[in-house]
Design a protein around this motif. Structure first.
Motif, mmCIF file in Angstrom:
data_model
loop_
_atom_site.group_PDB
_atom_site.id
_atom_site.type_symbol
_atom_site.label_atom_id
_atom_site.label_comp_id
_atom_site.label_asym_id
_atom_site.label_seq_id
_atom_site.Cartn_x
_atom_site.Cartn_y
_atom_site.Cartn_z
ATOM 1 N N GLU A 57 0.836 -1.204 0.000
ATOM 2 C CA GLU A 57 0.000 0.000 0.000
ATOM 3 C C GLU A 57 0.872 1.255 0.000
ATOM 4 O OE1 GLU A 57 -2.700 -0.427 3.274
ATOM 5 O OE2 GLU A 57 -4.088 -1.629 2.080
ATOM 6 N N HIS A 58 1.996 1.198 0.735
ATOM 7 C CA HIS A 58 2.940 2.318 0.755
ATOM 8 C C HIS A 58 3.443 2.606 -0.665
ATOM 9 C CE1 HIS A 58 6.303 4.757 2.465
ATOM 10 N NE2 HIS A 58 6.928 4.316 1.390
ATOM 11 N N MET A 59 3.791 1.559 -1.404
ATOM 12 C CA MET A 59 4.279 1.748 -2.774
ATOM 13 C C MET A 59 3.205 2.376 -3.650
ATOM 14 S SD MET A 59 6.702 -1.521 -3.694
ATOM 15 C CE MET A 59 5.729 -2.815 -2.943
ATOM 16 N N GLY A 60 1.952 1.927 -3.467
ATOM 17 C CA GLY A 60 0.852 2.517 -4.227
ATOM 18 C C GLY A 60 0.683 3.992 -3.929
ATOM 19 N N HIS A 61 0.800 4.350 -2.639
ATOM 20 C CA HIS A 61 0.663 5.753 -2.254
ATOM 21 C C HIS A 61 1.799 6.598 -2.827
ATOM 22 C CE1 HIS A 61 -1.879 4.458 1.465
ATOM 23 N NE2 HIS A 61 -2.587 4.489 0.357
ATOM 24 N N ILE A 62 3.013 6.043 -2.854
ATOM 25 C CA ILE A 62 4.140 6.775 -3.438
ATOM 26 C C ILE A 62 3.914 6.993 -4.932
ATOM 27 C CG2 ILE A 62 6.620 6.697 -3.937
ATOM 28 C CD1 ILE A 62 6.039 7.329 -1.059
ATOM 29 N N MET A 63 3.309 5.982 -5.593
ATOM 30 C CA MET A 63 2.979 6.145 -7.018
ATOM 31 C C MET A 63 2.042 7.336 -7.225
ATOM 32 S SD MET A 63 2.231 2.278 -8.326
ATOM 33 C CE MET A 63 3.328 0.921 -7.938
ATOM 34 N N VAL A 64 1.042 7.455 -6.346
ATOM 35 C CA VAL A 64 0.099 8.569 -6.451
ATOM 36 C C VAL A 64 0.836 9.891 -6.265
ATOM 37 C CG1 VAL A 64 -2.020 9.598 -5.551
ATOM 38 C CG2 VAL A 64 -1.765 7.126 -5.560
ATOM 39 N N LEU A 65 1.715 9.950 -5.270
ATOM 40 C CA LEU A 65 2.475 11.177 -5.006
ATOM 41 C C LEU A 65 3.371 11.523 -6.196
ATOM 42 C CD1 LEU A 65 3.507 10.718 -1.257
ATOM 43 C CD2 LEU A 65 1.802 12.276 -2.186
ATOM 44 N N ASN A 66 3.967 10.505 -6.819
ATOM 45 C CA ASN A 66 4.775 10.757 -8.025
ATOM 46 C C ASN A 66 3.942 11.453 -9.094
ATOM 47 O OD1 ASN A 66 6.966 9.497 -6.851
ATOM 48 N ND2 ASN A 66 6.723 7.576 -7.948
ATOM 49 N N SER A 67 2.709 10.958 -9.269
ATOM 50 C CA SER A 67 1.821 11.537 -10.280
ATOM 51 C C SER A 67 1.402 12.956 -9.918
ATOM 52 C CB SER A 67 0.576 10.649 -10.431
ATOM 53 O OG SER A 67 -0.397 11.255 -11.249
ATOM 54 N N LEU A 68 1.095 13.181 -8.628
ATOM 55 C CA LEU A 68 0.614 14.498 -8.195
ATOM 56 C C LEU A 68 1.692 15.566 -8.290
ATOM 57 C CD1 LEU A 68 -1.435 13.582 -4.969
ATOM 58 C CD2 LEU A 68 -2.349 14.291 -7.182
ATOM 59 N N PHE A 99 9.722 9.814 -6.400
ATOM 60 C CA PHE A 99 10.183 9.550 -5.033
ATOM 61 C C PHE A 99 10.781 8.148 -4.897
ATOM 62 C CE2 PHE A 99 6.896 12.839 -4.384
ATOM 63 C CZ PHE A 99 7.692 13.786 -3.771
ATOM 64 N N PHE A 100 10.581 7.291 -5.911
ATOM 65 C CA PHE A 100 11.231 5.978 -5.886
ATOM 66 C C PHE A 100 12.750 6.140 -6.014
ATOM 67 C CE2 PHE A 100 7.141 4.070 -7.688
ATOM 68 C CZ PHE A 100 6.725 3.644 -6.433
ATOM 69 N N LYS A 101 13.163 7.210 -6.719
ATOM 70 C CA LYS A 101 14.597 7.469 -6.900
ATOM 71 C C LYS A 101 15.135 8.459 -5.881
ATOM 72 C CE LYS A 101 14.868 6.398 -11.843
ATOM 73 N NZ LYS A 101 15.235 6.919 -13.187
ATOM 74 N N ASN A 102 14.379 9.516 -5.600
ATOM 75 C CA ASN A 102 14.829 10.543 -4.659
ATOM 76 C C ASN A 102 13.670 10.940 -3.730
ATOM 77 O OD1 ASN A 102 16.317 12.561 -3.395
ATOM 78 N ND2 ASN A 102 15.932 14.076 -4.999
ATOM 79 N N PRO A 103 13.728 10.601 -2.455
ATOM 80 C CA PRO A 103 14.862 10.075 -1.684
ATOM 81 C C PRO A 103 15.092 8.581 -1.833
ATOM 82 C CG PRO A 103 12.963 10.301 -0.263
ATOM 83 C CD PRO A 103 12.540 10.849 -1.596
ATOM 84 N N GLY A 104 14.220 7.857 -2.523
ATOM 85 C CA GLY A 104 14.368 6.413 -2.676
ATOM 86 C C GLY A 104 13.312 5.662 -1.890
ATOM 87 N N LEU A 105 12.789 4.597 -2.489
ATOM 88 C CA LEU A 105 11.733 3.815 -1.842
ATOM 89 C C LEU A 105 12.213 3.215 -0.530
ATOM 90 C CD1 LEU A 105 8.856 2.684 -2.025
ATOM 91 C CD2 LEU A 105 9.784 0.716 -3.261
ATOM 92 N N HIS A 106 13.507 2.831 -0.470
ATOM 93 C CA HIS A 106 14.034 2.236 0.768
ATOM 94 C C HIS A 106 13.986 3.241 1.925
ATOM 95 C CE1 HIS A 106 17.308 4.329 -1.191
ATOM 96 N NE2 HIS A 106 18.068 4.251 -0.113
ATOM 97 N N ARG A 107 14.163 4.533 1.617
ATOM 98 C CA ARG A 107 14.135 5.551 2.674
ATOM 99 C C ARG A 107 12.704 5.872 3.110
ATOM 100 N NH1 ARG A 107 18.746 7.696 -0.248
ATOM 101 N NH2 ARG A 107 20.579 7.680 1.107
ATOM 102 N N THR A 108 11.786 6.004 2.128
ATOM 103 C CA THR A 108 10.394 6.295 2.500
ATOM 104 C C THR A 108 9.805 5.136 3.294
ATOM 105 O OG1 THR A 108 9.474 5.387 0.435
ATOM 106 C CG2 THR A 108 10.075 7.719 0.446
ATOM 107 N N MET A 109 10.147 3.899 2.902
ATOM 108 C CA MET A 109 9.629 2.729 3.606
ATOM 109 C C MET A 109 10.236 2.625 5.002
ATOM 110 S SD MET A 109 9.115 -0.987 1.853
ATOM 111 C CE MET A 109 8.147 -0.306 0.511
ATOM 112 N N MET A 110 11.516 2.999 5.134
ATOM 113 C CA MET A 110 12.162 2.985 6.439
ATOM 114 C C MET A 110 11.495 4.002 7.367
ATOM 115 S SD MET A 110 16.167 3.617 7.473
ATOM 116 C CE MET A 110 16.153 5.343 6.976
#
Length: 307
Positions: free
Chosen positions: A119-130, A135-146
């Motif tokens: 669900e976190h990945m899905g939400h990041i996808m929405v934020l990328n679009s908005l 954000f998968f690259k900067n700051p990186g998915l590993h950082r947002t998930m952490m």
């Protein structure tokens, strides 16, 4: 795109129930309040500009709350009893509770983190679009998930609820177009301050569910619409079998509410459709055999024509 649509529409039933139901029974007054809240929010959003347009959601809630007061469906008992200043209910490790080792609880709860991650990945996808950022690259998915995981751990230590990314908040970002981290941090500071003011917390808790439901019609729908926007912006061709099959399976599993139950562990519909979508994206060939045959036949006819 389809996964984001699912995230928005999977919450549609929750919004509808909040708007219509008083307990387990349909209530016309509740539904009227929900529609009034929605209409007022739309008016503030579309007919005004500047600051009024930015705070349209809050103004819609205020209007819905005012109507609820007139109709007598607001319970003020909690507001009357609440103190002006009160400490939030916090747990202190070593004083409020002591650590114990519960392997069964760990094995039951830990796999649920997988659901939160999808669900976190899905939400990041929405934020990328908005925000038109990656954000998968900067700051990186590993950082947002952490950050997501650490906040939940810290909240658990002091007796708070799990903290994760919420579709409602993303809906607010989509509606207001305010994506500043400083604004979000400021809102967080206000939330912390208000948690020490008992009266404010009690007023917020007294907001009737139909008011929340009316706003949710807009917020959850906005998330789903952003999924459609991704498909349109990327010019996805649903004439291709591969695209149609992937989207079809994701939408029906996700919106239909299918889930995987293994003992006490449950994989929710959003997580399940995400996994199916990823697997189909990896496994399905770029072209179906029938499409390859048609393309080969077309090339052969063209070659004969030119010859």
């Amino acid at each position: 795109g389809p996964i984001i649509i699912v995230i928005g529409l999977s919450l549609a039933t929750t919004a509808a129930n909040d708007a219509m139901m008083k307990g387990t029974k349909y209530n016309l007054t509740y539904f009227g309040v929900a529609i009034f809240t929605l209409v007022m929010t739309l008016i503030f959003q579309m007919c005004f500009k500047g600051f009024t347009s930015l705070v349209s959601i809050m103004l819609g809630i205020v209007c819905g709350y005012a109507l609820s007061c007139v109709l007598g469906i607001v319970d003020f008992s909690g507001v009357v009893k609440a103190a002006w200043f009160s400490m939030p209910a916090l747990d202190v490790p070593g004083i409020s509770y002591h650590f114990k080792w519960y392997p069964a609880a760990i094995l039951t709860m830990a796999p649920i983190a997988f659901v939160t991650m999808t669900e976190h990945m899905g939400h990041i996808m929405v934020l990328n679009s908005l925000t038109k950022r990656n954000f998968f690259k900067n700051p990186g998915l590993h950082r947002t998930m952490m950050g997501d995981g650490l906040s939940t751990i810290i909240a658990g230590f002091i007796g708070g609820p799990p903290t994760t990314s919420y579709g409602e908040n993303i809906g607010v970002l989509a509606m207001t177009k305010v994506h500043s981290v400083w604004v979000l941090a400021g809102a967080a500071v206000f939330a912390i301050v208000f948690s020490f003011v008992g009266k404010v917390a009690a007023v917020i808790e007294s907001i009737p569910m139909p008011v929340i439901g009316g706003i949710s019609f807009l917020l959850f729908g906005t998330i789903a619409s952003n999924g459609l926007k991704i498909l349109v912006d990327d010019k996805i061709d649903f004439g291709e079998k591969r695209n149609m099959l992937i989207a079809s399976v994701i939408l029906v599993i996700g919106i239909g509410g299918a889930y995987l139950q293994l003992g006490s562990f449950q994989l929710t519909s959003v997580a399940l459709c995400t996994i199916f979508g990823m697997l189909m994206n990896w496994i399905l060939p770029k072209q179906a055999a029938s499409e390859k045959a048609l393309e080969a036949e077309k090339k052969e006819k063209e070659q004969k024509y030119f010859n």
